[in-house]
Design a protein around this motif. Structure first.
Motif, PDB file in Angstrom:
ATOM      1  N   ARG A 189       0.849  -1.197   0.000  1.00 18.53           N
ATOM      2  CA  ARG A 189       0.000   0.000   0.000  1.00 18.53           C
ATOM      3  C   ARG A 189       0.882   1.245   0.000  1.00 18.53           C
ATOM      4  NH1 ARG A 189      -2.342   0.689   5.653  1.00 18.53           N
ATOM      5  NH2 ARG A 189      -0.137   1.122   5.951  1.00 18.53           N
ATOM      6  N   ASP A 190       1.920   1.202   0.810  1.00 18.06           N
ATOM      7  CA  ASP A 190       2.757   2.381   0.949  1.00 18.06           C
ATOM      8  C   ASP A 190       3.646   2.592  -0.260  1.00 18.06           C
ATOM      9  OD1 ASP A 190       1.537   2.568   3.308  1.00 18.06           O
ATOM     10  OD2 ASP A 190       3.197   1.760   4.498  1.00 18.06           O
ATOM     11  N   LYS A 242      -3.358   1.563  -4.424  1.00 18.35           N
ATOM     12  CA  LYS A 242      -3.269   2.044  -3.035  1.00 18.35           C
ATOM     13  C   LYS A 242      -4.548   1.700  -2.273  1.00 18.35           C
ATOM     14  CE  LYS A 242      -0.166   5.944  -3.527  1.00 18.35           C
ATOM     15  NZ  LYS A 242      -0.001   7.374  -3.385  1.00 18.35           N
ATOM     16  N   ILE A 243      -5.664   2.001  -2.890  1.00 23.84           N
ATOM     17  CA  ILE A 243      -6.945   1.761  -2.205  1.00 23.84           C
ATOM     18  C   ILE A 243      -7.144   0.270  -1.968  1.00 23.84           C
ATOM     19  CG2 ILE A 243      -9.458   1.883  -2.488  1.00 23.84           C
ATOM     20  CD1 ILE A 243      -9.080   4.566  -3.770  1.00 23.84           C
ATOM     21  N   MET A 249       3.313  11.643   2.465  1.00 24.08           N
ATOM     22  CA  MET A 249       2.362  10.617   2.005  1.00 24.08           C
ATOM     23  C   MET A 249       0.926  11.023   2.333  1.00 24.08           C
ATOM     24  SD  MET A 249       3.024   6.594   2.193  1.00 24.08           S
ATOM     25  CE  MET A 249       3.038   6.449   3.949  1.00 24.08           C
ATOM     26  N   ILE A 253      -5.041   7.898   2.241  1.00 18.88           N
ATOM     27  CA  ILE A 253      -5.911   7.254   1.244  1.00 18.88           C
ATOM     28  C   ILE A 253      -7.340   7.207   1.771  1.00 18.88           C
ATOM     29  CG2 ILE A 253      -6.147   5.278  -0.300  1.00 18.88           C
ATOM     30  CD1 ILE A 253      -3.356   4.432   0.673  1.00 18.88           C
ATOM     31  N   PHE A 254      -7.449   6.894   3.036  1.00 15.48           N
ATOM     32  CA  PHE A 254      -8.791   6.733   3.610  1.00 15.48           C
ATOM     33  C   PHE A 254      -9.074   7.824   4.610  1.00 15.48           C
ATOM     34  CE2 PHE A 254      -7.288   2.451   2.576  1.00 15.48           C
ATOM     35  CZ  PHE A 254      -8.258   2.082   1.664  1.00 15.48           C
ATOM     36  N   GLY A 288      -4.723  -0.950   0.515  1.00  9.80           N
ATOM     37  CA  GLY A 288      -5.076  -0.327   1.780  1.00  9.80           C
ATOM     38  C   GLY A 288      -6.290  -0.984   2.399  1.00  9.80           C
TER      39      GLY A 288
END
Lengths: 455, 640, 215
Positions: free
Chosen positions: A186-187, A195-196, C1, C4-5, A199
């Motif tokens: 993810r990172d 990413k989503i 960074m 994302i969420f 994640g």
């Protein structure tokens, strides 16, 4: 801790950072051309499988070679073969983890994946071999208007529970082990979708001490839970045969002999996959000759147990004094399926003996050849058990012969295609070697270097 | 009024050209080196062979309708997958319940009714009890009161129900492949048929008194008319053998319940031929050894191919068909038939001791033994069997001779040959082929199909549109026996009645109905014909009661043919043995024996799936027909 | 960074995890309930018939016995639906001009049967025989309900296999004397003792093998 004189489990010169880079780059960069070709080929096989299954649903099991007296054929052979292959993953992950065998680290991830895919392939066969797969849910106990339950005295129902439990625990075990690596991906991922997705799958892993603590507890617990399953699943599968009163099936040796055979087959499949993968993805630093050697030794040991099983079968046929047992063994040796039996001995008993030689164990190509022999041999073993006992039973007037039809073969080969296709997708989307576990090993094997800040 | 055409060439539904020898020679002219071909057609590269090569099923076979398009395939596939998962949620569709408006008497819905009827095979009847559910026959079993059945049946009767509902049965009357009505056929036929018409009737073997009577009426009204009978599975050897032995045609039946010793000369009397069902019952009753017959019977079977009778024999001797006559002559000499000559060299293959033992056993059981000759054994063997039975005083005890069952016994092959001659000479105006298929089963060397084209008007009655109907101007669908009024004799002569359990599904006609068209009175119903015939025979007084009783029982009581007091001439038998002794007993070459198929018979049941599926005795063949060769003959000489 | 969420994702994740369990449980419950509802079984639903025949009127009102019309219930698997001629026995004389009965008169005139809609319809893979049930002391009302109180016919019970087994597993709870088979109102005062006695008297075997019904 590398014992003196033993090759290391990670090649020298690696830092935690380089480990992370090398493994995660496989997932995060474009796939090489051969991957597309290989995935395309296996996907074509999946399409063939779907076609054959459609044909099966439309026409019924009559398209198979099954006919009285042989009412169990490829479906059950393939089922047992795949379930056997599915054993190595859990064994490597759970038992070797509990035994603190650190060399398992670089192979456990894809061995577990392999287990899941093999179990998925295996699960296909009991569903389709019932003839009316749309009623397969009748195998499950659920409150129905017919007021009837599955026959709990039948090992076939035990199978349903054993296999679903095994599949569930294996999936959880694999997934829990993946969580920290998913966070790494993810990172490192650049695309938003990646990413989503990663994640979402990493469930908010931040690498905090609490997370690690929970993770370790969960992982150990699951390992403890999975360990008995290694033994139980194939024991139950062997009951499918051992509970039946047919010469060649009705034997107490079956559970241990099946479990050993399963581990034997599982390790053969791990080698079959590991040898090409380490070359193609340049992972020789992580899957070293030491790993291959160890797996070779496990194969040799379990292969000897299997050979012992064969000997005991023959001995018991004589020792029992049972006419039918004796005939069954003679029929294996001299009957119309003797070539399959001889081939099985060649593959499962003679070929593994090469592993006594260190050169063979440490040469990947040779090891690969031996493993292929074992893969074929284990399939033949199930063929011999299923078919020779059935095709000539107590009533000579109803003896018959059995051979798979093209649809049998299409479904079998198609299931291999499904297995490979899933595996290629796994390689594409998930780290095939546990990144964080490798990082923990590196400091022990290398001269200590300043740790990279954990992402 | 419609005009119907009767051209020489019937436009065929299939292309069936002759093999072109010229083109074949042409092909061979250029051929160099070894070439192989599977048939002359392939060699000639005819169009139809090319078509055959590309067809999965033979021409007469019916394939499933149409191909499935990709779109339809996907539709069906997705629909069935979706429905497959929803089986638990399906809801039963609403169904109708339809009671009678007026319920027939004695009918209980849900319970079957049983009717006695009978079915013929090779002209000879077997008594049946047919089960009917609300007007639909569903199952056939033996009629327990019928002397030829005693409650049992053979497999042809069992499978006959399926033929009734066969959707491939011919369903309409056609003239040159155009659909016509029965009245059109009657009108057309009656207009063209004059008393002087050279009419020919071709039927299978007929034992039915009523059919024979109406056929005789047709013959008497048309002085130029002839009646021929032909069955591919013919019993003409039996007739010829009886003529040799007695100088007249007699029928032979056996009472195996009274026979202690039976010698079967290539006779599969337990499973094939008229009376086999009864014979099996009688024969096996002596194997259960009841108190009053403490001894079991004993069977010696000589046979040229493995049969079910051979498998129950106590002693079985395999023999070439060509050696059978020699064996019979040697047996006659051995049992002491006066002046009988045993052929030299008959003692081949160590059969001498076997033969002597059988002969001793026969002599020890005078009056309670039987020598049975098979339907396909040569006439001489039948004659000798009769002579031996006469000599052993079996006649009247275990072997009973009666007047013939057949309305017109005789040499059927010769009869067909004379018909073919007439046809070739152009002396036939109308040929009526009733329930037979000569284009398919006439001997090949008669070339029936070619001469058939020279007949001005060809009429065919059959259950199916078959090879013969294809060459006929008129085709009339036949009524299945479960749809017919008819009668026939059983193996012992008992008049067995056939009554319909259902209205003809496709308006089929019986043989008698078609024959009636050619009579002065014109077309009459099968029921009327049958009833009026028996009214004439049984007399007016009390007819209704007797008729109802006969229909109820399925046969006319006490109508079995009475024994005739004939005795075989011994001199003739001695002469026969001398003749046989004069021939070579160990001929060279291969013996070829033709037998009816155990399940498909002469081919008429080829569309019956149950019979095709039924494994043939001993070989277990299904859906197939094979030339059986002894394993010894099959093995090349050098490797024996 | 970048993030994302959003923080709310945590809550969402937790809720959906537990929600999934409830969702699956509710789905299972809905399916099981639907399967037993009259939507699936047609229990208690009046179906459209060509003639609105009232059992209530004919049985309770006029006292006609079941057997007058369903003549074959004692001797056949099928109880029998009366032919139009049976109706006309009375309706030639009474209500012989009622427009409601026109389909019956028409059928009688033309010989064309009346097409009733089947109310008690077992699947085709089930074999059921009325005669044996009647002979062993199972009353009409046990399966068909209080037909004498139905102005229009409907299916009183679910007719599902579990319902069949309810009695097949414990016939003593439902059996009645043979004399009371056609009595709609009969209720036992002491079913358990009397049932056990009748089971012995009538030699009832509780048939549970698959092939009894699925032949």
């Amino acid at each position: 801790m590398t014992a003196p004189g033993k090759p290391p489990i990670v090649a020298p010169g690696h830092t935690p950072g380089s480990v992370t880079d090398q493994i995660s780059s496989i997932v995060l960069t474009r796939m090489p051309r051969w991957w597309w070709a290989a995935f395309g080929a296996s996907f074509a096989l999946v399409m063939m499988l779907l076609y054959a299954l459609t044909k099966l649903v439309f026409e019924g099991t009559g398209i198979w070679g099954l006919n009285i007296p042989v009412g169990w054929g490829f479906a059950i052979i393939n089922f047992v073969w795949w379930i056997g292959i599915g054993h190595a993953g859990t064994l490597i992950s759970a038992i070797l983890l509990l035994l603190r065998q650190e060399w398992r680290t670089s192979i456990n991830r894809f061995a577990e994946a392999m287990t899941l895919f093999a179990v998925a392939c295996a699960g296909l066969f009991p569903l389709i071999h019932v003839g009316r797969p749309w009623l397969a849910y009748w195998l499950l106990p659920y409150p129905n208007t017919m007021d009837i339950w599955p026959q709990f005295r039948s090992p076939l129902v035990w199978d349903v529970f054993a296999v679903t439990t095994y599949a569930t625990v294996s999936l959880l075990f694999w997934y829990v082990g993946l969580v920290p690596d998913l966070a790494t991906l993810r990172d490192r991922a650049r695309q938003r979708l990646a990413k989503i997705t990663y994640g979402f799958l990493s469930m908010g892993w931040r690498g905090s001490a609490t997370h690690w603590h929970n993770y370790e507890t969960a992982y150990l617990l699951l390992a403890g839970l999975a360990t008995p399953l290694v033994v139980s699943v194939h024991t139950v599968v062997s009951f499918d045969f051992a509970v039946g009163q047919l010469p060649g099936w009705h034997a107490t040796i079956f559970p241990p002999y099946f479990v050993a055979g399963a581990i034997f087959a599982g390790f053969a499949m791990v080698i079959t996959l590991a040898v090409p993968l380490r070359t193609l993805f340049d992972l020789k630093d992580f899957i070293t000759i030491r790993h291959l050697q160890n797996m070779g030794k496990v194969m040799l040991a379990t292969g000897l147990i299997v050979a012992y099983g064969y000997v005991i079968e023959i001995f018991m046929a004589w020792y029992s004094g049972n006419w039918f047992e004796e005939f069954m063994i003679l029929n294996r040796i001299q009957g119309p399926y003797r070539m399959q039996w001889y081939a099985l001995l060649l593959c499962n008993v003679l070929a593994p003996q090469l592993l006594w030689i260190k050169r063979v164990r440490s040469t990947p190509a040779l090891l690969f050849v031996v493993a292929m022999f074992v893969n074929v041999g284990m399939w033949l073993e199930r063929f011999v058990i299923v078919v020779t006992s059935l095709h000539r039973d107590f009533l000579p007037s109803s003896w018959g012969m059995y051979a798979g039809t093209r649809w049998d073969w299409a479904i079998f080969v198609g299931s291999i295609g499904l297995f490979l296709a899933l595996l290629f997708l796994f390689i594409r989307f998930l780290p095939m070697i546990s990144i964080f576990e490798m990082r923990t090993i590196v400091p022990k094997t290398q001269a200590r270097e300043p740790d990279e800040v954990s992402p | 009024m419609t005009k119907f055409d009767h051209p020489a060439e019937v436009p065929s539904t299939s292309r069936r050209s002759r093999i072109d020898l010229a083109s074949m020679r042409e092909h061979l002219q250029d051929a160099r080196g070894p070439r192989f071909w599977r048939s002359l057609d392939e060699l000639a590269e005819t169009e139809e062979f090319q078509e055959l090569l590309h067809r999965e099923f033979p021409e007469m076979g019916v394939e499933l309708p149409g191909g499935v398009s990709r779109r339809r395939f996907v539709q069906l596939m997705s629909a069935s997958l979706a429905l497959g998962g929803l089986t638990a949620c399906t809801r039963q569709p609403l169904e109708k319940i339809v009671p009678y408006a007026q319920q027939p008497e004695s009918l209980v819905p849900g319970r079957p009714l049983y009717f006695a009827t009978s079915m013929t095979l090779g002209g000879v009847a077997s008594g049946l009890l047919a089960e009917s559910h609300m007007g639909r026959p569903t199952k056939v079993e033996g009629n327990p009161e019928h002397p030829a059945s005693l409650g049992a049946t053979d497999l042809f009767a069992q499978a006959s129900v399926l033929s009734l509902y066969d959707p491939d049965r011919s369903q309409v009357i056609t003239n040159l492949n155009r659909i016509r009505s029965w009245s059109a056929f009657v009108e057309d036929t009656r207009r063209e048929t004059l008393a002087s018409t050279r009419l020919r009737l071709l039927t299978g073997t007929v034992t039915s008194p009523s059919v024979a009577a109406i056929a005789q009426q047709v013959l008497s009204e048309h002085p130029q008319a002839r009646w021929h009978q032909y069955d591919a599975v013919t019993r003409e050897n039996v007739v010829a053998g009886a003529e040799m032995a007695f100088g007249e045609v007699v029928a032979t039946r056996y009472d195996f319940a009274r026979a202690d010793v039976v010698v079967a000369l290539d006779a599969d009397f337990l499973t094939t031929g008229p009376g086999a069902v009864r014979y099996a019952r009688d024969f096996m009753s002596r194997r259960r050894a009841p108190v009053d017959h403490p001894e079991m019977n004993r069977l010696y079977a000589v046979e040229s191919m493995p049969t079910a009778t051979g498998t129950v024999a106590d002693h079985r001797l395999p023999l070439r068909p060509s050696q059978l006559a020699g064996f019979a002559a040697a047996l006659a000499a051995e049992v002491g038939l006066p002046d009988a000559v045993a052929p030299a060299g008959a003692d081949v293959g160590g059969q001498g001791e076997w033969l002597r033992a059988a002969a001793r056993d026969l002599q020890a059981h005078r009056g309670s033994s039987a020598v049975v000759a098979g339907d396909y054994a040569p006439a001489e063997v039948h004659a000798l069997a009769h002579a031996i039975n006469g000599h052993l005083e079996n006649i009247g005890r275990t072997v009973i001779h009666t007047a013939p069952l057949e309305a017109m016994p005789g040499d059927q092959t010769a009869s067909l040959a004379s018909l073919v001659d007439d046809m070739a000479a152009g002396e036939v105006d109308i040929l009526v082929m009733l329930q037979c298929n000569p284009v398919y089963d006439a001997p090949v060397d008669l070339d029936f199909t070619t001469v058939l084209r020279q007949v001005g008007r060809r009429i065919h009655l059959g259950l199916y549109r078959n090879e013969t109907s294809e060459h006929c101007h008129w085709h009339i669908p036949a009524a299945h026996y479960l749809e017919s009024w008819d009668d026939a004799r059983a193996h012992d002569g008992t008049i067995s009645l056939t009554q319909p359990l259902i209205e003809p599904l496709y308006d089929g006609k019986t043989v008698a109905e078609v024959l009636s068209v050619f009579t002065e009175e014109g077309s009459r119903s099968a029921h009327g014909l049958l009833r009026s015939y028996w009214q004439g025979v049984l007399g007016e007084s009390g007819f209704e009661t007797r008729w109802r009783k006969a229909l109820h029982d399925g046969f006319i009581a006490d109508s079995a043919l009475p024994p005739t007091g004939v005795t075989p001439g011994t001199e003739a038998a001695a002469e026969t043995t001398a003749l046989i002794a004069g021939t070579d007993q160990i001929p060279d070459g291969v013996d070829l024996a033709f037998r009816p198929d155990p399940t498909i018979y002469d081919g008429r049941f080829s569309n019956n799936g149950w019979l095709q599926e039924c494994p043939k005795p001993l070989t277990k063949l299904t859906w197939d027909n094979a030339a059986l060769v002894s394993p010894v003959s099959r093995t090349p000489r050098w490797s024996r | 960074m970048s993030q994302i969420f959003k923080p709310s994702t945590n809550t969402l994740a937790r809720v959906s995890m537990f929600g999934a369990i409830f969702f699956l449980a509710i789905l299972a419950w809905v399916l099981v309930t639907l399967n037993r509802s009259s939507l699936a079984t047609r229990q208690g639903i009046v179906l459209q018939q060509p003639v609105p025949f009232s059992h209530d009127h004919h049985v309770a009102g006029l006292g006609i016995s079941c057997l007058y019309c369903h003549t074959t219930v004692e001797e056949s698997s099928f109880a029998g639906i009366p032919p139009s001629a049976t109706c006309m026995n009375c309706h030639k004389l009474i209500w012989n001009e009622s427009p409601m009965l026109e389909p019956v008169r028409e059928s009688y005139r033309t010989g064309r049967p009346i097409e009733w809609t089947r109310v008690h319809d077992l699947p085709d893979f089930v074999y059921f025989d009325h005669s044996i049930h009647v002979a062993k002391g199972i009353g009409c009302a046990s399966c068909h309900g209080r037909v004498d109180q139905m102005p229009l016919m409907y299916q009183a019970e679910s007719l599902q296999m579990e319902w069949c087994l309810e009695c097949h597993r414990a016939p003593e709870m439902f059996i009645r004397p043979r004399t009371e088979i056609y009595n709609m109102e009969w209720v036992s005062t002491d079913q358990e003792t009397e049932g056990a006695r009748l089971i012995a008297d009538y030699r009832v075997q509780s048939k549970l093998s698959c092939s009894v019904c699925h032949r």
